[in-house]
Write a protein that holds these residues in place. Structure first.
Motif, mmCIF file in Angstrom:
data_model
loop_
_atom_site.group_PDB
_atom_site.id
_atom_site.type_symbol
_atom_site.label_atom_id
_atom_site.label_comp_id
_atom_site.label_asym_id
_atom_site.label_seq_id
_atom_site.Cartn_x
_atom_site.Cartn_y
_atom_site.Cartn_z
ATOM 1 N N ILE A 181 8.146 -17.222 25.395
ATOM 2 C CA ILE A 181 8.702 -17.491 24.067
ATOM 3 C C ILE A 181 9.134 -18.958 23.955
ATOM 4 N N TYR A 212 5.276 -9.646 21.237
ATOM 5 C CA TYR A 212 6.068 -10.774 20.748
ATOM 6 C C TYR A 212 5.259 -11.496 19.669
ATOM 7 N N VAL A 225 8.718 -13.423 30.209
ATOM 8 C CA VAL A 225 8.844 -13.234 28.766
ATOM 9 C C VAL A 225 9.618 -14.375 28.122
ATOM 10 N N ASP A 226 10.806 -14.670 28.615
ATOM 11 C CA ASP A 226 11.625 -15.720 28.003
ATOM 12 C C ASP A 226 10.913 -17.065 28.068
ATOM 13 N N GLY A 236 6.951 -5.162 25.178
ATOM 14 C CA GLY A 236 7.116 -5.893 23.947
ATOM 15 C C GLY A 236 5.830 -6.512 23.440
ATOM 16 N N GLU A 247 9.622 -11.776 15.657
ATOM 17 C CA GLU A 247 9.803 -10.328 15.819
ATOM 18 C C GLU A 247 9.312 -9.886 17.178
ATOM 19 N N THR A 248 9.939 -8.839 17.697
ATOM 20 C CA THR A 248 9.451 -8.158 18.892
ATOM 21 C C THR A 248 9.210 -6.700 18.540
ATOM 22 N N HIS A 301 9.243 -17.575 17.074
ATOM 23 C CA HIS A 301 9.313 -16.155 17.413
ATOM 24 C C HIS A 301 10.058 -15.430 16.302
#
Length: 377
Positions: free
Chosen positions: A329, A368, A325-326, A366, A341-342, A339
């Protein structure tokens, strides 16, 4: 038109009991005899009696359709209520439409988690031990009536032995498109079409979106086009389906890009060389060969006020944990997205002790959401 799908599911003329059917309709009065009290009095005998009834017909306990049945079901889906995004989350309950896709995409039954072999709903049903275990679950973890009807058996089979290949819920797809797409009559790009959940959901929106989807899997594309045919027959908007890889396909004039991308080593969809699992042998190669080119192509095709959204999660295999995930992003922001909003997409937890469900622990994935900021690099 449905001959190939009927063949996969072993559907014969005598199994068809209406436009929408399970094949077990003649046994419903027998199923009604099995209650919690019946089970408590004779657990093993009850399991065997239910088992023999299912083996007497012996087709996977899902909902099936005739051609007219699919058209009618899509119309009902389009008019059904659903949970939209409120306070940054999609609540539980957006389950309508899944029976359509489960029936229309039998190759979802042949996909498998890497290294685990095929363990699909169909495999489990035809395994006597697993079917008996599913019947036991119906009695020990559920209350009320219709304990061993096909829907209950199907849900219990999903709890037996291991992971399930999941399809994206069409009503969630509809809610996300309506939330993220900045314009009416917008063009929504699905960069990993999969088993039709987003096709059905996006084309059913009252906001009259145009759906553009891409997928490399030959059988999946055939089924997407068949579903698209029935969407048109039902009076819905025609989707645009392309057989390609998102690393190479450049969409044009899109207002929203949204999908749930394939992980490089989590699920095997086919043996075709275009599949991520066959193309990329490491997380680094997947990000460099799949993720970054896909994002660049989206950036090129996305209108200035457009949005880019992804449903993705960190995950584990039996040997390793992958944090994606990180990095997803970070990669998006390097390539000209911001980015913003989640959104929490709420998930059900399994019944039973030890999963936190009794403690009110929330489970979610999530969504993303990104906006286009600058020229992609």
């Amino acid at each position: 038109m449905l001959d190939k799908i009927y063949s996969f599911w072993n559907i014969k003329p005598e199994n068809i009991h209406g436009a929408e059917f399970t094949g077990y309709e003649p046994l419903y009065s027998e199923f009604d005899k099995f209650t919690n009290e019946t089970y408590e009095a004779d657990p093993q005998g009850t399991i065997e009696a239910v088992f023999e009834l299912y083996r007497s017909i012996n087709i996977v306990p899902i909902v099936y359709y005739t051609e007219q049945g699919i058209v009618d079901a899509i119309k009902k889906f389009r008019d059904s209520s659903y949970n939209n995004i409120q306070n940054g989350r999609i609540g539980l309950g957006n389950n309508r439409g899944q029976t359509i896709n489960r029936f229309m995409f039998p190759n979802m039954m042949t996909a498998e988690p890497k290294g685990r072999g095929s363990n699909s709903l169909k495999d489990r049903f035809y395994d006597d031990t697993k079917l008996r275990r599913a019947i036991r679950i119906c009695f020990e973890f559920r209350d009320g009536n219709s304990l061993v009807y096909p829907t209950a058996i199907r849900r219990s089979l999903e709890l037996v032995t291991g992971e399930n290949i999941q399809n994206f819920k069409p009503q969630n797809a509809r809610a996300i498109a309506e939330y993220c797409c900045p314009v009416l009559w917008g063009r929504v790009y699905d960069y990993s079409s999969g088993y039709g959940g987003r096709l059905l959901g996006v084309t059913s929106s009252n906001l009259q979106f145009d759906y553009v989807g891409v997928d490399p899997n030959t059988e999946t594309v055939e089924n997407l086009k068949l579903l698209n045919h029935f969407i048109i027959e039902s009076g819905g908007r025609e989707g645009e389906i392309h057989q390609s890889v998102s690393e190479e396909f450049v969409p044009e004039n899109i207002d929203c890009a949204f999908s749930s991308p394939p992980y490089f080593n989590l699920e095997k969809y086919s043996d075709e060389p275009t599949q991520c699992m066959n193309r990329y042998d490491s997380l680094d190669n997947w990000f460099e060969g799949y993720v970054a080119p896909t994002m660049r192509n989206i950036h090129k095709g996305l209108n200035e006020e457009g949005t880019f959204a992804t449903n993705i999660a960190d995950y584990k295999t039996p040997k390793e944990e992958f944090k994606v995930v990180d990095r997803w992003i970070e990669t998006a922001e390097k390539l000209g997205f911001k980015h913003v909003e989640t959104v929490k997409m709420m998930l059900n937890t399994r019944p039973g002790v030890g999963n936190g469900k009794q403690d009110g622990v929330e489970k979610f994935e999530g969504i993303y959401v990104f906006t286009k900021q600058k020229k992609s690099v």
